[in-house]
Design a protein around this motif. Structure first.
Motif, PDB file in Angstrom:
ATOM      1  N   ILE A 148       1.179 -10.978 -17.688  1.00  0.00           N
ATOM      2  CA  ILE A 148       0.534 -10.223 -16.610  1.00  0.00           C
ATOM      3  C   ILE A 148       1.615  -9.558 -15.781  1.00  0.00           C
ATOM      4  O   ILE A 148       2.445 -10.236 -15.173  1.00  0.00           O
ATOM      5  N   ASP A 149       1.609  -8.251 -15.778  1.00  0.00           N
ATOM      6  CA  ASP A 149       2.537  -7.464 -14.971  1.00  0.00           C
ATOM      7  C   ASP A 149       1.754  -6.946 -13.769  1.00  0.00           C
ATOM      8  O   ASP A 149       1.084  -5.913 -13.848  1.00  0.00           O
ATOM      9  N   VAL A 150       1.822  -7.664 -12.678  1.00  0.00           N
ATOM     10  CA  VAL A 150       0.963  -7.366 -11.529  1.00  0.00           C
ATOM     11  C   VAL A 150       1.278  -5.976 -10.987  1.00  0.00           C
ATOM     12  O   VAL A 150       2.414  -5.691 -10.589  1.00  0.00           O
ATOM     13  N   ASP A 151       0.268  -5.126 -10.947  1.00  0.00           N
ATOM     14  CA  ASP A 151       0.503  -3.732 -10.559  1.00  0.00           C
ATOM     15  C   ASP A 151      -0.302  -3.284  -9.350  1.00  0.00           C
ATOM     16  O   ASP A 151      -0.258  -2.116  -8.963  1.00  0.00           O
ATOM     17  N   GLY A 152      -1.038  -4.202  -8.746  1.00  0.00           N
ATOM     18  CA  GLY A 152      -1.816  -3.823  -7.574  1.00  0.00           C
ATOM     19  C   GLY A 152      -2.213  -5.054  -6.778  1.00  0.00           C
ATOM     20  O   GLY A 152      -2.418  -6.129  -7.342  1.00  0.00           O
ATOM     21  N   LEU A 153      -2.318  -4.893  -5.462  1.00  0.00           N
ATOM     22  CA  LEU A 153      -2.591  -6.010  -4.568  1.00  0.00           C
ATOM     23  C   LEU A 153      -3.782  -5.692  -3.677  1.00  0.00           C
ATOM     24  O   LEU A 153      -3.828  -4.649  -3.031  1.00  0.00           O
ATOM     25  N   MET A 154      -4.744  -6.619  -3.652  1.00  0.00           N
ATOM     26  CA  MET A 154      -5.853  -6.566  -2.719  1.00  0.00           C
ATOM     27  C   MET A 154      -5.687  -7.720  -1.744  1.00  0.00           C
ATOM     28  O   MET A 154      -5.607  -8.883  -2.152  1.00  0.00           O
ATOM     29  N   TYR A 168       0.145  -6.759   7.173  1.00  0.00           N
ATOM     30  CA  TYR A 168       1.031  -6.718   6.018  1.00  0.00           C
ATOM     31  C   TYR A 168       0.779  -5.444   5.202  1.00  0.00           C
ATOM     32  O   TYR A 168       1.730  -4.767   4.781  1.00  0.00           O
ATOM     33  N   GLY A 169      -0.485  -5.136   4.981  1.00  0.00           N
ATOM     34  CA  GLY A 169      -0.815  -3.962   4.173  1.00  0.00           C
ATOM     35  C   GLY A 169      -0.326  -2.658   4.757  1.00  0.00           C
ATOM     36  O   GLY A 169       0.038  -1.734   4.021  1.00  0.00           O
ATOM     37  N   TYR A 170      -0.284  -2.562   6.082  1.00  0.00           N
ATOM     38  CA  TYR A 170       0.164  -1.338   6.737  1.00  0.00           C
ATOM     39  C   TYR A 170       1.662  -1.354   7.035  1.00  0.00           C
ATOM     40  O   TYR A 170       2.398  -0.425   6.668  1.00  0.00           O
ATOM     41  N   VAL A 178       4.447  -5.877  -4.638  1.00  0.00           N
ATOM     42  CA  VAL A 178       3.361  -5.286  -5.424  1.00  0.00           C
ATOM     43  C   VAL A 178       2.685  -4.231  -4.564  1.00  0.00           C
ATOM     44  O   VAL A 178       2.422  -4.474  -3.373  1.00  0.00           O
ATOM     45  N   PRO A 179       2.399  -3.056  -5.113  1.00  0.00           N
ATOM     46  CA  PRO A 179       1.752  -2.008  -4.313  1.00  0.00           C
ATOM     47  C   PRO A 179       0.411  -2.469  -3.750  1.00  0.00           C
ATOM     48  O   PRO A 179      -0.413  -3.047  -4.471  1.00  0.00           O
ATOM     49  N   VAL A 180       0.203  -2.208  -2.463  1.00  0.00           N
ATOM     50  CA  VAL A 180      -1.058  -2.575  -1.823  1.00  0.00           C
ATOM     51  C   VAL A 180      -2.100  -1.515  -2.172  1.00  0.00           C
ATOM     52  O   VAL A 180      -1.944  -0.341  -1.839  1.00  0.00           O
ATOM     53  N   LYS A 181      -3.187  -1.959  -2.831  1.00  0.00           N
ATOM     54  CA  LYS A 181      -4.223  -1.024  -3.281  1.00  0.00           C
ATOM     55  C   LYS A 181      -5.475  -1.066  -2.411  1.00  0.00           C
ATOM     56  O   LYS A 181      -6.295  -0.158  -2.472  1.00  0.00           O
ATOM     57  N   SER A 242      -0.424   7.163   4.344  1.00  0.00           N
ATOM     58  CA  SER A 242      -0.076   6.466   3.106  1.00  0.00           C
ATOM     59  C   SER A 242      -0.653   5.053   3.027  1.00  0.00           C
ATOM     60  O   SER A 242      -0.377   4.321   2.084  1.00  0.00           O
ATOM     61  N   CYS A 243      -1.459   4.666   4.016  1.00  0.00           N
ATOM     62  CA  CYS A 243      -2.049   3.328   4.009  1.00  0.00           C
ATOM     63  C   CYS A 243      -3.126   3.208   2.936  1.00  0.00           C
ATOM     64  O   CYS A 243      -3.751   4.190   2.535  1.00  0.00           O
ATOM     65  N   ALA A 244      -3.345   1.982   2.497  1.00  0.00           N
ATOM     66  CA  ALA A 244      -4.319   1.710   1.444  1.00  0.00           C
ATOM     67  C   ALA A 244      -5.746   1.792   1.979  1.00  0.00           C
ATOM     68  O   ALA A 244      -5.990   1.578   3.178  1.00  0.00           O
TER      69      ALA A 244
END
Length: 310
Positions: A148-154, A168-170, A178-181, A242-244
């Motif tokens: 598992i190559d983690v590519d996104g974060l919720m 944290y997300g902002y 990991v990019p915040v999605k 640029s925020c999620a």
């Protein structure tokens, strides 16, 4: 039932139930609505996907640097759903989200629930944010052996957990491993300078906890001179284009986190063209109990939000 729709309903329901929001709280005539009931009643419709449960993994050097990780045997994506518990930054536990994690992972989503150091004279908000970074780094490295190559974060949580998810997300989006999605905040504080925290019966507790968070003594006399320090730990002041995407759920009768926290955040997100959804429970307080119709609406929107993001 369409599998995607089924997953959406399960994911949304599990997050809401973990925050103590159940239909029996809204109507005494309603049947018990829990994640275990959902799982058992729907097993004939969808065979659950198994997961590996890793309990009390140490992600750092401190006693509360522990997390539970749920690794799906058959992944639906490479995204990570990370729950951050509430408790006014000085209490609470990762166990609040065990059931949610189990359901998410049963349907293919890598999920985790973490403890973090409680705010104290020795632990500031920045220290807690560092704990979150350490937890994400640990999870990313740990699951690499599972292909598992983690590519996104919720990120998601209630109350203080919502605040930390937003902050944290902002604030930390550019340093996150990991990019915040996406971010889900249930009754999370967004502006610690808001006047509501400094009036009423709980103001002394607010001064004490906020002093911990900023790392300096905060009082009625010096509050204005410390405003910048409070802004530094308030999600509202880190909103940019640029925020999620962000999903906000707020009780309009919340006496702990004034609803203006969520209204002002929604306005700021709109100004910066950040995708967002604001769901107001008009007859609910901090625990979001009191609006059955809004519960049904929120079930669907949270699930759709997670599936779309990851």
């Amino acid at each position: 039932m369409n599998k995607k729709l089924f997953i959406i309903s399960l994911l949304s329901l599990s997050l809401i139930c973990s925050c103590g929001i159940r239909k029996q709280d809204v109507s005494s005539n309603s049947s018990s609505l829990t994640t275990s009931n959902i799982s058992s009643s729907s097993s004939s419709k969808e065979a659950p996907i198994l997961y590996d449960e890793k309990v009390d993994l140490s992600y750092g050097e401190y006693e509360r640097n522990k997390l539970n990780l749920y690794i799906p045997k058959n992944k639906a994506s490479n995204g990570l759903v990370l729950f951050i518990h509430g408790g006014a930054w000085i209490s609470g536990d990762k166990k609040d989200y065990y059931d949610s994690c189990k359901i998410y992972s049963s349907y293919g989503y890598l999920s985790a629930t973490m403890n973090y150091r409680y705010a104290s004279e020795d632990v500031t908000c920045e220290d807690i944010l560092n704990d979150i970074t350490s937890a994400i780094t640990f999870i990313k490295d740990y699951v690499s052996s599972y292909d598992i190559d983690v590519d996104g974060l919720m990120l998601g949580g209630h109350s203080a957990g919502g605040h930390l998810s937003l902050l944290y997300g902002y604030k930390c989006k550019d340093i996150s491993p990991v990019p915040v999605k996406g971010i889900i905040s249930l009754a999370g504080p967004t502006d610690l300078t808001h006047k509501s925290y400094y009036t009423g019966e709980t103001k002394d507790l607010a001064y004490k906890i906020f002093s911990y968070l900023i790392g300096e003594t905060l009082s009625e006399e010096n509050k204005e001179s410390k405003r910048r320090l409070l802004e530094n730990i308030s999600p509202l002041y880190y909103v940019s284009s640029s925020c999620a995407p962000t999903l906000i759920v707020q009780g309009d009768e919340d006496l702990i986190v004034n609803c203006e926290n969520s209204y002002f955040l929604a306005d700021k997100l709109k100004e910066n063209n950040v995708p967002y959804e604001l769901i107001i429970f008009p007859h609910s307080g901090h625990m979001l109990m009191g609006d059955e119709e809004k519960l049904n609406e929120t079930y669907s929107k949270i699930g759709s939000f997670i599936v779309a993001a990851l």
